[in-house]
Scaffold this active site. Sequence first.
Site, PDB file in Angstrom:
ATOM      1  N   PRO A 101      -3.691  -4.990  -9.508  1.00 17.82           N
ATOM      2  CA  PRO A 101      -3.390  -4.529  -8.138  1.00 17.82           C
ATOM      3  C   PRO A 101      -4.006  -3.180  -7.795  1.00 17.82           C
ATOM      4  CG  PRO A 101      -1.405  -4.454  -9.512  1.00 17.82           C
ATOM      5  CD  PRO A 101      -2.503  -5.001 -10.364  1.00 17.82           C
TER       6      PRO A 101
ATOM      7  N   LYS B 219      -6.344  -6.403  -3.867  1.00 11.15           N
ATOM      8  CA  LYS B 219      -7.271  -7.465  -3.463  1.00 11.15           C
ATOM      9  C   LYS B 219      -6.700  -8.880  -3.596  1.00 11.15           C
ATOM     10  CE  LYS B 219     -11.093  -5.200  -2.507  1.00 11.15           C
ATOM     11  NZ  LYS B 219     -10.954  -4.721  -1.141  1.00 11.15           N
TER      12      LYS B 219
ATOM     13  N   HIS C 164      -3.560   0.996   8.972  1.00  7.47           N
ATOM     14  CA  HIS C 164      -3.585   2.113   8.039  1.00  7.47           C
ATOM     15  C   HIS C 164      -5.039   2.389   7.678  1.00  7.47           C
ATOM     16  CE1 HIS C 164      -1.272   4.528   5.093  1.00  7.47           C
ATOM     17  NE2 HIS C 164      -2.472   4.614   4.584  1.00  7.47           N
TER      18      HIS C 164
END
Length: 389
Positions: free
Chosen positions: A291, A295, A74
């Site tokens: 979030p 990470k 992605h």
Amino acid sequence: MADRTSVLIVGAGPAGLVLGNLLRAAGIDTLILERGGREHVQARARAGFLGANSARVLTEHGLGAGLLRHGSTHGTCAFRDEAGEFELRYDRLGRGEPHTVYPQQLLVTDLIAEYLARGGGLRFGVTVTDVDAETATARFRDERGNTGEVAARFLAGCDGGYGVTRRAVPAPDHYVRDHGISWLAVLADAPQSMPAVTYALHRNGFAGQMARGPAVTRYYLQVPPGDEAAAWTDERIWAELAVRMRTGAFGPLRQGPVTERRIVRLRSDVVDPVQHGRLFLVGDAASLISPSAAKGANLAIMAAEVLARALTDALLRDDERALAAYSRTCLPRIWRAQEFSHWMIGLLHDTADAGQGPRFGSALRRARLDNLRESRAHQDFFAENYVGI
Ligand SMILES: Cc1cc2nc3c(=O)[nH]c(=O)nc-3n(C[C@H](O)[C@H](O)[C@H](O)COP(=O)(O)OP(=O)(O)OC[C@H]3O[C@@H](n4cnc5c(N)ncnc54)[C@H](O)[C@@H]3O)c2cc1C
């Protein structure tokens, strides 16, 4: 009489399982104690976006078969606000790296199977109640209420941000920030609506879409602090996502049943140092990270590799130099990830610091987005930090 092992690992999340696998590959005797049952741990949906370094660690150490077979790459994200939408091909910016999308529960399932195949010890349904960092011993209680003790050469605290092991580290510097922001994290049985990760900035609050698989998508909605997840029905979630994603201008969402909804409070903390005596903290146990920049699992995998190398040196070569430097090696990377995560929080939310009204915060946020839309230097900064650490 206490059980004995070389390395006792508390917790079978990404941190504990990557560490256990790497140590087993070096022939080191390990035992993982995990509070949850195997089914529960293998079904817990959380992260999905793995950076280039995580993909490297997993493939280099023979842990990437599922990722290579079922993961997808992605490399684009999109931002929407009142001025319209723009896309960033972050895999062509910065270091030119994409993410690999592979749901955390599938990764954990792969890691458990491989760890057992490598002969690792693993007990589910066992809660560690107390650890002694000086003697490297841990007391535990199992589901039947039986108690016991394990004596090890070293302890690895991989029990998440609210576990017992971090409490055994007298951290002179325990940095904490509660951002005062809550997200409703949603999983829906539906294909993704937009081809790219999409961040929508709206006066009602932030909304996001992240890929998880061909038939499952994660959405986030910023909600007022104190809101209960149960107050958000499927209808209300889809209606609010439609407003913030501006479906009137950009097209409808592909809806499906909501299978999970939970409130995530954006909270960050760093334990410093992340070691004490013969105990070493890894992953969320060392540092909780919001979030917003995806990470947490990546930091966990990075630190597990660092610690595995250091423990291998100590146990097989009688060389404890890398172990002594564990905190010094990990903390700068943790702080860089924290810094970028804070930058993302500032980009995605109207945050008002003390002495600064909400309108000022909102204008700063717009300027940050304009920089990202228009400046190649800002885009490279974003791409390098978004995928790397
Ligand atoms: C909604 C959401 C989305 C996220 N998305 C991303 C993302 O896209 N990318 C990313 O990198 N990160 C993401 N994260 C963060 C990521 O999931 C965590 O950082 C990651 O799970 C940390 O791994 P860990 O092994 O350190 O801890 P955990 O996964 O929390 O594992 C800790 C384990 O320890 C066990 N345990 C706890 N206490 C004890 C005890 N006393 N005795 C025995 N066992 C114990 C727990 O049961 C658990 O299995 C997300 C998190 C959330 C909540």
